[in-house]
Scaffold this active site. Structure first.
Site, PDB file in Angstrom:
ATOM      1  CD1 TRP A 194      -2.660   1.484   0.493  1.00 17.29           C
ATOM      2  CD2 TRP A 194      -1.358   2.545   2.090  1.00 17.29           C
ATOM      3  NE1 TRP A 194      -3.302   2.975   0.826  1.00 17.29           N
ATOM      4  CE2 TRP A 194      -2.291   3.480   1.742  1.00 17.29           C
ATOM      5  CE3 TRP A 194      -0.507   2.896   3.151  1.00 17.29           C
ATOM      6  CZ2 TRP A 194      -2.398   4.579   2.578  1.00 17.29           C
ATOM      7  CZ3 TRP A 194      -0.388   3.813   3.758  1.00 17.29           C
ATOM      8  CH2 TRP A 194      -1.151   4.958   3.484  1.00 17.29           C
ATOM      9  CG  ASP A 367     -12.618  10.258  -2.352  1.00 20.94           C
ATOM     10  OD1 ASP A 367     -12.534   9.119  -1.419  1.00 20.94           O
ATOM     11  OD2 ASP A 367     -11.951   9.998  -3.551  1.00 20.94           O
ATOM     12  CG  ASP A 368     -15.289   7.490   2.562  1.00 19.09           C
ATOM     13  OD1 ASP A 368     -16.113   7.426   2.730  1.00 19.09           O
ATOM     14  OD2 ASP A 368     -14.246   6.600   2.871  1.00 19.09           O
ATOM     15  CE  LYS A 477     -10.886   7.242  -5.435  1.00 19.60           C
ATOM     16  NZ  LYS A 477     -10.117   8.178  -4.575  1.00 19.60           N
ATOM     17  CD1 TRP A 478     -15.356  -0.902  -6.936  1.00 18.85           C
ATOM     18  CD2 TRP A 478     -17.351  -0.602  -8.119  1.00 18.85           C
ATOM     19  NE1 TRP A 478     -16.130  -2.236  -6.623  1.00 18.85           N
ATOM     20  CE2 TRP A 478     -17.454  -1.923  -7.498  1.00 18.85           C
ATOM     21  CE3 TRP A 478     -18.314  -0.490  -9.101  1.00 18.85           C
ATOM     22  CZ2 TRP A 478     -18.383  -2.639  -7.860  1.00 18.85           C
ATOM     23  CZ3 TRP A 478     -19.442  -1.380  -9.304  1.00 18.85           C
ATOM     24  CH2 TRP A 478     -19.361  -2.489  -8.787  1.00 18.85           C
ATOM     25  CG  ASP A 479     -11.669   2.895  -2.491  1.00 26.48           C
ATOM     26  OD1 ASP A 479     -10.712   2.117  -2.643  1.00 26.48           O
ATOM     27  OD2 ASP A 479     -11.445   3.962  -1.944  1.00 26.48           O
ATOM     28  CG  ASN A 481     -10.377   1.637   0.891  1.00 22.41           C
ATOM     29  OD1 ASN A 481      -9.150   1.785   0.507  1.00 22.41           O
ATOM     30  ND2 ASN A 481     -11.404   2.129   0.696  1.00 22.41           N
ATOM     31  CB  CYS A 527      -9.979   3.149  -6.549  1.00 25.12           C
ATOM     32  SG  CYS A 527      -9.148   3.750  -4.962  1.00 25.12           S
ATOM     33  CG  ASP A 549      -4.628   5.632  -1.254  1.00 23.56           C
ATOM     34  OD1 ASP A 549      -5.144   5.923  -2.293  1.00 23.56           O
ATOM     35  OD2 ASP A 549      -5.090   4.930  -0.143  1.00 23.56           O
TER      36      ASP A 549
END
Ligand code: DGJ
Length: 742
Positions: A194, A367-368, A477-479, A481, A527, A549
């Protein structure tokens, strides 16, 4: 109905341009198959035992050249049988095979022996379907071959069919195996972590096996499913390179193996670790597609071929660009994440949107933080309603505002995840991947929804479809995590539970396919906390990726360098963020940050509300300059003139439009040492007879440099940078335009 993407569907794509390449040929007498495309020939045949044996993969052979019938390799004493030493196209594990098998199964009666022999074949567009069958039992494998006539990039996959009366457990299934004769080779591959993805690793190939893989349920930051094998030592512009990439976004594996006779094989497909696909009677399993290519122009030639193929044949189109040969260059985006993190609200986002519009931004992405009870990363994932405190009137006022500023609107989502602190999890704890009665390991306070479940798949598709129906959104934006833990699926009987490794990824692709079908002008970014899900599988459904990131502009130079060995600048999103950088505490100028990001698809992710008028004006000017040359940078041919790797003092790239009418050069100084001047840059791939005019985008050429000179001049004499170009974290960029009428 949801449709999974298949190799035959790929072959049907209208954008597969047919250049002059002979049709696939089968020599009936010698039982030799031949595929030609671009500068590549690929030959394999049926040997005297009935195995499919690889014969040749490399530079294009003469049209009338013929290959002798396939002859099995000799055994090496009594320890390495001919079955093991013969490079098979697709081997079953059985009959004394000690190298990596393509397919390993256990039959219902406990038999674990599979010997695949040629049965028949059919000619398909640009290739063959070759049918293999076990010597005794009705297990059939169809090998799909297809060569792109222009680039010579070969796509292979396998369909495994069980025509036994009983189920068969598939324990290992590759898409393809590739072979190279004994020689000295260098292996290139990409590793990371990461915020530290895309490190090019180069090492000699030694006896034994090098395993590149992900056991994580998705592609992973740690290794990317790409390889390049170079004859001899590594070189950017010279020498033979065989390269390949796997189209799969679940757990994957590639083995690079040097056998007892020094031959090299690459085998890749589903990761056999914890794998088990119970194939019922009458069922079929399709493997991912493994793409490979060959270049005689070093690693640079290999990546240019791969970029072209990805742009023309892998990346999706929107309805608006359906008939275009290339996808459109990415809009220059603004993204709120590093400016506001979770603290998004209507007034704050509107203020950022006004600043973004003044810079010349095309797309504003929130974003988030906009949904559920999302104040931080502890809650909200799974509850995809607009947070009423942050957006009391829904998203419409913000979206209208963004549109009134002549930008389109994009939104962050993380559809495959759930926070235990969410309404969804309280209602459906069984939807997360888990083994009943066992602890559930959280990462970033979240769990992975089991997309293999039909109810989860329907839920995810349903809420995404609703968001897109209810709002005028151009981009998601398909994240994603975290990686998997406790990959249980107790909804199905125990022998079928490991099918989760396949069904999850298939359902992901199916949701993306259906979403794009219902909303044909929406674009999507892949993402995964940065570059954790970048591969030729997901890229059939997503228009761009978030490589890392880590937005530090200096770190990004090596990351971008590594990324471009496998993927094109078109999909490489690169934001300019604040200085000092949050990760390294490194301070850099705005010019340096802008030019580092301009090597890819430019975006701004800084807190632009705090920018001075001078910074705003500088960014506005450079965004306008970028817009003017963007197609050359992101879709032209990339030449890595000086690599930033291995602590290099300098780096430089050049991108050339395919019609040679324009080139863009970027030059970076990392830290001048002992007064070194920047090396003269000998440019590449211009038209030697045409005149090109040099225009600085940022920085200056050395005094006396001609403003206009021939392509031959720029390629042979080269471009000298101004003597004052020195110091730490310096950047310059130039464009060269072919003079009118040439
Ligand atoms: C990880 C992504 O890579 C970031 O860009 C940002 O979207 C955060 N997730 C949001 O949680």
């Amino acid at each position: 109905m949801l449709k999974a993407f298949t190799l035959s569907a790929l072959l049907a794509l209208p954008c597969l341009a047919l250049a002059q390449s002979p049709a696939p040929h089968f020599d009936q007498d010698k039982k030799v198959f031949r595929l030609d495309g671009g500068n590549v020939s690929y030959l394999f045949g049926v040997n005297s035992r009935g195995e499919l044996q690889q014969l040749y993969w490399g530079a294009r052979l003469g049209a009338t050249d013929t290959m002798a019938a396939a002859t099995p390799m000799p055994e090496w004493a009594s320890f390495d049988s001919s079955v093991t030493t013969t490079p098979q196209e697709y081997s079953g594990w059985g009959a004394g095979l000690y190298v990596e098998p393509a397919l390993k199964v256990t039959f219902a009666d406990g038999t674990r022996d599979l010997v695949l022999h040629y049965q028949s074949h059919t000619l398909v567009e640009n290739g063959f379907d070759v049918l293999l069958k076990d010597v005794g039992r009705p297990i059939f494998v169809t090998l799909h071959y297809s060569i792109d006539p222009t680039s010579g990039i070969l796509a292979r996959s396998a369909t495994i069919a069980n025509r036994e009366a009983q189920p068969v457990m598939i324990e290992q299934a590759a898409a393809a195996a590739w072979a190279l004769p004994a020689a000295h080779y260098t292996l290139n591959y990409l590793t990371g972590r990461w915020a530290g993805e895309w490190n090019l690793t180069q090492e000699p190939i030694h006896p034994g096996e090098r395993v590149l893989e992900s056991r994580r349920g998705s592609t992973g930051h740690q290794a990317n499913p790409w390889f390049a094998i170079q004859a001899g030592d590594p070189s950017e512009d010279r020498g033979e390179v065989w390269f390949g990439a796997l189209g799969w976004s679940g757990s994957w594996r590639m083995t690079i193996e040097q056998d007892q006779l020094d031959q090299v094989r690459v085998t890749g497909g589903f990761n056999p670790f914890d794998f088990g696909y119970l194939l019922h009677a009458g069922e079929k399993l399709e493997t991912p597609i493994f793409y490979v290519g060959y270049s005689a122009q070093g690693l640079g030639g290999a990546s240019r071929l791969l970029h072209r193929f990805e742009l023309e044949h892998i990346l999706p189109r929107t309805a608006a660009t359906a008939s275009q040969p290339l996808p459109k260059p990415r809009p220059v985006i603004y993204n709120s994440w590093e400016a506001t993190e979770f603290k998004v609200d209507e007034a704050g986002q509107m203020a950022l949107a006004e600043k973004a519009a003044a810079l010349g931004i095309d797309r504003f992405v929130m974003d988030d933080g906009w949904f559920g009870q999302r104040k931080d990363d502890h809650a909200g994932l799974g509850d995809w309603y607009v947070n009423p405190q942050k957006f009391p009137h829904g998203l419409k006022p913000l979206i209208d505002k963004v549109h009134s500023l002549h930008m389109d609107f994009g939104l962050w989502v993380e559809p495959e995840m759930v926070n235990p602190d969410s309404d969804l999890y309280r209602k459906h704890p069984e939807w997360a991947l888990n083994f009943p009665g066992r602890p559930r390991s959280e990462a970033r306070n979240q769990l992975v929804l089991n997309l293999a479940r039909p109810d989860v798949r329907a839920y995810v598709l349903g809420f995404l479809d609703k968001i897109l129906k209810d709002n005028d959104i151009s981009f998601l934006k398909w994240d994603y995590n975290r990686n998997w833990s406790e990959p249980g699926w107790d909804q199905v009987p125990p022998p079928e539970q490991k099918r989760v490794y396949v069904e999850y990824t298939r359902n992901l692709y199916a949701i993306l396919t259906e979403l794009r079908h219902r909303h044909p002008n929406v674009e999507i970014e892949s993402c995964s906390g940065g570059g954790g899900r970048v591969d030729l599988g997901i890229l059939r459904y997503t228009d761009e990726v978030w490589p890392s990131d880590n937005t530090d502009p200096f770190d990004r130079l090596t990351q971008q360098d590594g990324f471009t060995y496998a993927y094109p600048p078109q999909i490489m999103m690169a934001w300019v963020t604040d200085s000092p950088h949050w990760l390294n505490r490194r301070s850099t100028s705005l010019t340096y940050r802008m030019l580092s990001s301009m090597q890819g698809s430019l975006g701004i992710g800084a807190n632009i509300a705090l920018w001075t008028p001078e910074e705003t004006e500088l960014a506005r000017r450079l965004i306008a300059a970028y817009h003017a040359v963007q197609p050359t940078i992101v879709q032209g041919d990339l030449y890595r003139l000086i690599s930033p790797r291995d602590g290099s003092e300098f780096s430089a790239t050049q991108s050339v439009k395919t019609d040679k009418s324009q080139a863009v050069v970027f030059a970076f100084i990392h830290s001048t040492q002992k007064g070194h001047t920047f090396p003269r840059l000998k440019l590449q791939a211009l038209d030697p007879a045409a005149e090109y005019t040099l225009t600085p985008i940022e920085g200056q050429a050395r005094e006396g440099t001609p403003k206009t000179a021939s392509g031959a001049w720029w390629m042979n004499y080269g471009l000298d940078l101004d003597g004052g170009f020195r110091g730490d974290f310096q950047a310059a960029a130039f464009r060269l335009d072919r003079n009118q009428g040439q």
